[in-house]
Motif scaffolding. Structure first.
Motif, short mmCIF file in Angstrom:
data_model
loop_
_atom_site.label_atom_id
_atom_site.label_comp_id
_atom_site.label_asym_id
_atom_site.label_seq_id
_atom_site.Cartn_x
_atom_site.Cartn_y
_atom_site.Cartn_z
N UNK A 80 -33.73 -33.90 -44.83
CA UNK A 80 -34.70 -32.67 -44.62
C UNK A 80 -34.00 -31.26 -44.64
N UNK A 81 -32.69 -31.22 -44.09
CA UNK A 81 -32.08 -29.95 -44.17
C UNK A 81 -31.35 -29.59 -45.46
N UNK A 82 -30.99 -30.53 -45.95
CA UNK A 82 -30.65 -30.34 -47.53
C UNK A 82 -31.72 -30.03 -48.15
N UNK A 83 -33.01 -30.54 -48.29
CA UNK A 83 -34.13 -29.98 -49.15
C UNK A 83 -34.24 -28.47 -48.68
N UNK A 84 -34.22 -28.09 -47.23
CA UNK A 84 -34.47 -26.89 -46.75
C UNK A 84 -33.47 -25.76 -47.36
N UNK A 85 -32.15 -26.04 -47.46
CA UNK A 85 -31.19 -25.36 -47.88
C UNK A 85 -31.49 -25.16 -49.57
N UNK A 86 -32.01 -25.98 -50.17
CA UNK A 86 -32.13 -25.95 -51.50
C UNK A 86 -33.58 -25.31 -51.90
N UNK A 87 -34.62 -24.76 -50.95
CA UNK A 87 -35.67 -24.18 -51.07
C UNK A 87 -36.82 -25.20 -51.28
#
Length: 394
Positions: free
Chosen positions: A338-345
């Motif tokens: 989830x955090x990876x997706x957030x960091x990549x917008x």
């Protein structure tokens, strides 16, 4: 990107950390597990948290102290995870925090609160931190849970039949991929939370949980108590739906016991363990499940798993270990994603699972020691997730 996922579930007994190398290759998100660590909450902190949770009352002073101390516990484990699992090369930390309240009314979620201030994690590690992952989905009209549904949907996509991912945490939840339909996810009801509360009470604090399901294994299921508990209106509500310790707590169980008469501790434990198995199996059948892939602390309870296997009948039961993800760490890996997706917008919700009006990019970001430097936004979202070896991704 090397990411650490941190979480503590509704059993609030420990903080878990799972580290992974994550790479988006075309339409595929590759996850290479790097390992897991867990640290129990200090006894004083766990006691203070238990004393503040519903249905107990609390004060803003208590909330402030808990927010700080939980944040420091998460930070301590994050430092260890970076050093021991990531060779000091973690690039992002994702913190679920500790859920202390999920505000629901007539099936609608109005708010949710996870504490454990992420500033402590960013300060201790020097890494950026993504936290407060549930609130944006609630603001978009969703339940704010189960957030792992996007992980499950990507991970199980392409499996034959109608696979269901099951998490046996304090509360049990499923993500279902019905044939020819949109994914569906919801909390099925209590799991470890109610069992733990009962065992602690019935043994006068001698035990915090039913080790290896031994207490339940010695007992007999009380049909009267089980029927009384199954009368709970939550089970009949349509999905998406969420619940928590705001409903399934010790006074809730004691009220049911008062109507059913005294029972031996073994029989009470057997009955509420069977309650979890029955409600999970009912939920799985309602979505046409052909297989159930379980994870979470409840998978370590052989009595619960045996009851669940019996209740599921012809529906196959596996654990996530069979698919390359340790059952104890799957949720922490999911929050790393989830955090990876957030960091990549990229959005990290599935509206058909949470009931939100639209997908959302989740969370708030606390900068690390070097300021905030995010990766280049991804051009498109992944369509599937595969678990690889760390050597293959390295």
């Amino acid at each position: 990107m090397r990411v650490i996922g941190l979480m503590s579930g509704t059993s609030y007994d420990a903080v878990d950390a799972a580290a992974a190398d994550l790479h988006l290759v075309g339409d595929t998100l590759e996850l290479a597990p790097l390992g897991m660590l867990s640290e129990p909450y200090p006894d004083t902190l766990r006691a203070a948290l238990a004393a503040a949770l519903p249905p107990a009352g609390t004060t803003m002073e208590d909330v402030c102290r808990l927010d700080t101390r939980i944040g420091q516990s998460f930070a301590s484990l994050a430092v260890r995870a970076d050093r021991e699992l990531c060779e000091g090369r973690a690039e992002l930390i994702v913190s679920h925090g500790q859920t202390v309240f999920h505000w629901t009314d007539d099936g609608r979620v109005h708010g949710t609160l996870q504490i454990g201030c992420p500033a402590w994690i960013a300060e201790a590690t020097g890494r950026p931190v993504v936290a407060d992952l549930r609130t944006r989905d609630v603001a978009a009209g969703g339940q704010g849970a189960p957030l792992v549904s996007i992980f499950d949907s990507l991970w199980l996509r392409g499996r034959q039949g109608a696979p269901v991912a099951l998490n046996l945490g304090g509360i049990a939840n499923i993500t279902a991929l019905p044939e020819g339909a949109e994914p569906l996810a919801f909390d099925t009801g209590p799991a470890n939370a109610l069992i733990d509360a009962a065992v602690h009470h019935l043994t006068n604090g001698r035990l915090d949980y039913d080790t290896d399901g031994a207490l339940a294994a010695r007992g007999f299921v009380s049909t009267r108590l089980l029927d009384r508990l199954l009368d709970e209106p939550y089970y009949a509500r349509p999905a998406p739906k969420t619940t928590g310790k705001e409903l399934f707590h010790l006074p809730y169980l004691l009220a049911a016991l008062a109507e059913c008469g005294p029972l031996p501790a073994e029989d009470v434990t057997a009955t509420i363990t069977h309650l979890t198995a029955r409600t999970v199996a009912d939920a799985a059948r309602s979505v046409g499940a052909t297989e159930v892939i379980a994870s979470g602390g409840g998978t370590r309870n052989p009595t619960l798993m045996a009851m669940l296997r019996t209740e599921l009948g012809a529906v196959r039961l596996h654990t996530s270990d069979d698919l390359g993800l340790p059952a104890a760490a799957k949720e922490a890996y999911a929050f790393a994603v989830l955090g990876f997706l957030t960091a990549h917008g990229l959005p990290a919700t599935v509206p058909s699972c949470t009931g939100a009006r639209h997908p959302s990019v989740l969370g708030s970001i606390t900068p690390g020691a070097g300021g905030l430097r995010l990766p280049t936004p991804a051009k498109s979202a992944p369509e599937r997730l595969v678990v690889t070896s760390s050597a293959a991704v390295g």
